[in-house]
Design a protein around this motif. Sequence first.
Motif, short mmCIF file in Angstrom:
data_model
loop_
_atom_site.label_atom_id
_atom_site.label_comp_id
_atom_site.label_asym_id
_atom_site.label_seq_id
_atom_site.Cartn_x
_atom_site.Cartn_y
_atom_site.Cartn_z
N MET A 1 0.87 -1.31 0.22
CA MET A 1 0.06 -0.01 -0.01
C MET A 1 0.77 1.45 0.00
N ALA A 2 0.59 2.26 -0.66
CA ALA A 2 1.33 3.42 -0.82
C ALA A 2 0.66 4.47 0.31
N VAL A 3 1.54 4.88 1.13
CA VAL A 3 1.03 5.82 2.06
C VAL A 3 1.86 7.17 1.92
N VAL A 4 1.17 8.21 1.89
CA VAL A 4 1.56 9.43 1.59
C VAL A 4 1.53 10.22 2.82
N VAL A 5 2.78 10.92 3.20
CA VAL A 5 2.87 11.44 4.55
C VAL A 5 3.25 13.11 4.11
N TRP A 6 2.15 14.01 4.65
CA TRP A 6 2.49 15.53 4.26
C TRP A 6 3.38 15.87 4.96
N ILE A 7 4.55 16.53 4.74
CA ILE A 7 5.44 16.99 5.48
C ILE A 7 5.40 18.56 5.54
N VAL A 8 5.35 19.15 6.74
CA VAL A 8 5.22 20.50 6.82
C VAL A 8 5.86 20.89 7.93
N GLU A 9 6.63 22.22 7.86
CA GLU A 9 7.39 22.75 8.79
C GLU A 9 6.60 22.63 10.13
N GLY A 10 7.28 22.30 11.15
CA GLY A 10 6.71 22.25 12.54
C GLY A 10 6.04 21.29 13.01
N THR A 11 5.24 20.61 11.88
CA THR A 11 4.43 19.34 12.42
C THR A 11 5.08 17.97 11.84
N TRP A 12 6.05 18.05 10.91
CA TRP A 12 6.48 16.86 10.25
C TRP A 12 7.02 15.68 11.15
N PRO A 13 7.68 15.91 12.30
CA PRO A 13 8.23 14.89 13.04
C PRO A 13 7.09 13.99 13.45
N ALA A 14 6.05 14.44 13.99
CA ALA A 14 4.76 13.64 14.43
C ALA A 14 4.03 13.04 13.14
N CYS A 15 3.97 13.45 12.00
CA CYS A 15 3.56 12.82 10.78
C CYS A 15 4.50 11.38 10.57
N VAL A 16 5.72 11.85 10.62
CA VAL A 16 6.74 10.71 10.35
C VAL A 16 6.65 9.85 11.58
N ASP A 17 6.43 10.11 12.58
CA ASP A 17 6.37 9.08 13.80
C ASP A 17 5.05 8.34 13.66
N ALA A 18 3.92 8.98 13.11
CA ALA A 18 2.65 8.22 12.72
C ALA A 18 2.90 7.21 11.64
N ALA A 19 3.86 7.68 10.74
CA ALA A 19 3.73 6.72 9.67
C ALA A 19 4.70 5.57 9.95
N ARG A 20 5.50 5.84 10.95
CA ARG A 20 6.43 4.54 11.48
C ARG A 20 5.38 3.74 12.44
N ALA A 21 4.67 4.23 13.12
CA ALA A 21 3.57 3.42 13.89
C ALA A 21 2.62 2.65 13.28
N HIS A 22 1.91 3.25 12.14
CA HIS A 22 0.64 2.88 11.63
C HIS A 22 0.94 2.26 10.24
N THR A 23 1.97 1.96 9.82
CA THR A 23 2.19 1.38 8.64
C THR A 23 3.07 0.17 8.64
N ALA A 24 2.94 -0.83 7.57
CA ALA A 24 3.61 -2.08 7.80
C ALA A 24 4.98 -1.74 7.01
N GLU A 25 5.89 -2.75 7.46
CA GLU A 25 7.32 -2.49 6.65
C GLU A 25 7.22 -2.52 5.26
N ASP A 26 6.24 -3.28 4.58
CA ASP A 26 6.26 -3.34 3.22
C ASP A 26 5.48 -2.30 2.46
N ASP A 27 4.85 -1.40 3.34
CA ASP A 27 4.02 -0.18 2.78
C ASP A 27 5.18 0.73 2.08
N GLU A 28 4.73 1.28 0.92
CA GLU A 28 5.56 2.28 0.18
C GLU A 28 5.12 3.72 0.71
N ILE A 29 6.19 4.02 1.13
CA ILE A 29 6.35 5.47 1.93
C ILE A 29 6.49 6.73 0.86
#
Length: 175
Positions: free
Chosen positions: A1-29
């Motif tokens: 599954m492709a997962v798009v993570v919207w990276i924005v100044e100030g909030t990006w670390p939380a989005c990246v952490d959510a991607a790590r926590a809520h996606t499978a290892e084989d998901d395309e980030i």
Amino acid sequence: MAVVVWIVEGTWPACVDAARAHTAEDDEIVLLHVTGHELPGVAHGAFAGLLGRGHPWGHRPAEGWGRDPGIQVEHLAAASAQELLQAAADRLGRPCTRVERTGRVEREVVAAAEDAGLLILARDGDRSRLGPKSLGPAARFVVDHAPCPVLLIWPEPAPDLADIPPPPPPPPHHR
């Protein structure tokens, strides 16, 4: 599954952490950064309309007038986006695709999520209280128009539930 993570100044670390926590290892980030077209356009317009009046682009170099600040703003924005995407990729710590787009931010995010199985974004409004104002105009548009499921996160701990307003009064009794 492709997962798009919207990276924005100030909030990006939380989005990246959510991607790590809520996606499978084989998901395309896909780490997505969008630079709005407004700021370079304003700088271009200021130069053309006020500062560069009557002078073709790139002329008068002896006086330092030949440099359109809009071009400089575009270059600075691109460099900043690349640094932000690199920091996000480093934090993610796994293979990913980095995508940089330019345009109307909310529309570019929706377009980038067209074939995604999930879009991760952070609240961008008033994050001091619960409620609809915790979404700014860009995030509201994306949430309302995303063509895939959306994981909407708080970039910091969510406000206390005591901030929820009381329920409306019951309707008057009609006889």
